[in-house]
Write an enzyme that holds these catalytic residues in place. Structure first.
Site, short mmCIF file in Angstrom:
data_model
loop_
_atom_site.label_atom_id
_atom_site.label_comp_id
_atom_site.label_asym_id
_atom_site.label_seq_id
_atom_site.Cartn_x
_atom_site.Cartn_y
_atom_site.Cartn_z
CG LEU A 48 -1.92 -1.12 1.37
CD1 LEU A 48 -2.68 -1.02 2.68
CD2 LEU A 48 -2.89 -1.11 0.19
CG ASP A 49 0.52 4.10 -3.07
OD1 ASP A 49 1.30 3.22 -3.48
OD2 ASP A 49 -0.37 4.64 -3.77
CE LYS A 50 6.12 8.69 4.18
NZ LYS A 50 7.31 9.53 3.95
CG HIS B 112 1.15 5.05 -7.50
ND1 HIS B 112 1.25 4.85 -6.14
CD2 HIS B 112 2.24 5.79 -7.84
CE1 HIS B 112 2.33 5.43 -5.69
NE2 HIS B 112 2.97 6.00 -6.68
CE LYS C 169 -2.54 7.22 -3.84
NZ LYS C 169 -1.24 7.17 -3.21
#
Ligand code: URA
Length: 233
Positions: A104-106, A186, A189
């Site tokens: 998972l992204d930051k 990503h 997004k």
């Protein structure tokens, strides 16, 4: 397995520490004091007692953490705090060798599986297995019905092919749920970007058979999973 190796696996101490504990007569196997580190024990059945606490061996361990914002999904990093730092700070006795499954992204929060079961991790991430991931998404604007159809049937995110079919649960407003089974960098997004929207908040609420219950598991908390409670076939 040798008893000293089992004691190390159980996180009772390092090789030399457990040898010293054995020598001092502090380790009991199935109720019997054992002092020789080389003693062979059946790790699947042995009950170890040390300082009044009982230990049994489990090869694979599974946890779910609700990843907080601001930490990266990695086992360790020289500069940034990782999700495993968050996990081990709460559960220092957990076995070594655990790793997050997928990324998972930051700035993404939500459900992340942590395990040392490499085969399960591989299966959960394999594109062939089509494991669903659901995300709650907050956007900078509303979606049109054309946007929803495009997201569901496939959009261009700069990878050549269209994204694979997805499911969008949208009831108006600036938020929705999207379920995808791919896991490109990503991806969520970029999918919303493809229909002209920016993702402001992203939270994973389900991964395969696992679902996030935020009442029981607030951000930054983890829970231990019973391996029988899920699988990835
Ligand atoms: N898609 C994203 O864009 N980010 C994530 O963290 C997960 C899926």
């Amino acid at each position: 397995m040798r008893l000293d190796k089992l004691l190390v696996e159980l996180n009772i101490g390092t090789r030399s520490e457990v040898k010293a504990l054995l020598k001092k007569g502090l380790i009991f196997v199935d109720g019997e004091k054992i002092v020789k580190p080389e003693t062979k024990v059946d790790e699947n059945t042995a009950v170890i007692t040390y300082q009044g606490r009982k230990y049994t061996y489990q090869k694979f361990h599974y946890y779910v953490i609700n990843k907080p914002k601001g930490v990266i999904t990695a086992t360790e990093d020289a500069h940034e705090r990782t999700v495993m730092d968050v996990f081990y700070s709460q559960c220092p006795d957990a076995p070594k060798g655990l790793a997050p499954v997928g990324r998972l992204d930051k700035d993404t929060t939500g459900l992340l599986l942590i395990t040392n079961d490499g085969q399960l991790a591989h299966d959960m991430l394999s594109p062939k297995k089509h494991v669903d991931k659901t995300y709650y998404v907050e956007l900078d604007g509303e979606l049109s019905s054309e946007d929803v159809s495009a997201l569901e049937s496939g959009v261009h995110i700069g990878e050549g092919d269209l994204t694979e079919p997805a499911t969008v649960k949208y009831e108006g407003g600036k938020s929705c749920y999207i379920t995808i089974h791919e896991g490109k960098f990503h991806q969520v997004k970029r999918m919303f970007f493809a229909v002209g929207r920016q993702v402001l908040e992203l939270k994973r609420t389900a991964f395969g058979p696992l679902t996030l219950d935020e009442e029981k598991l607030p951000e930054g908390h983890f829970t231990t999973l019973n391996p029988e409670s899920f699988s990835c076939k």
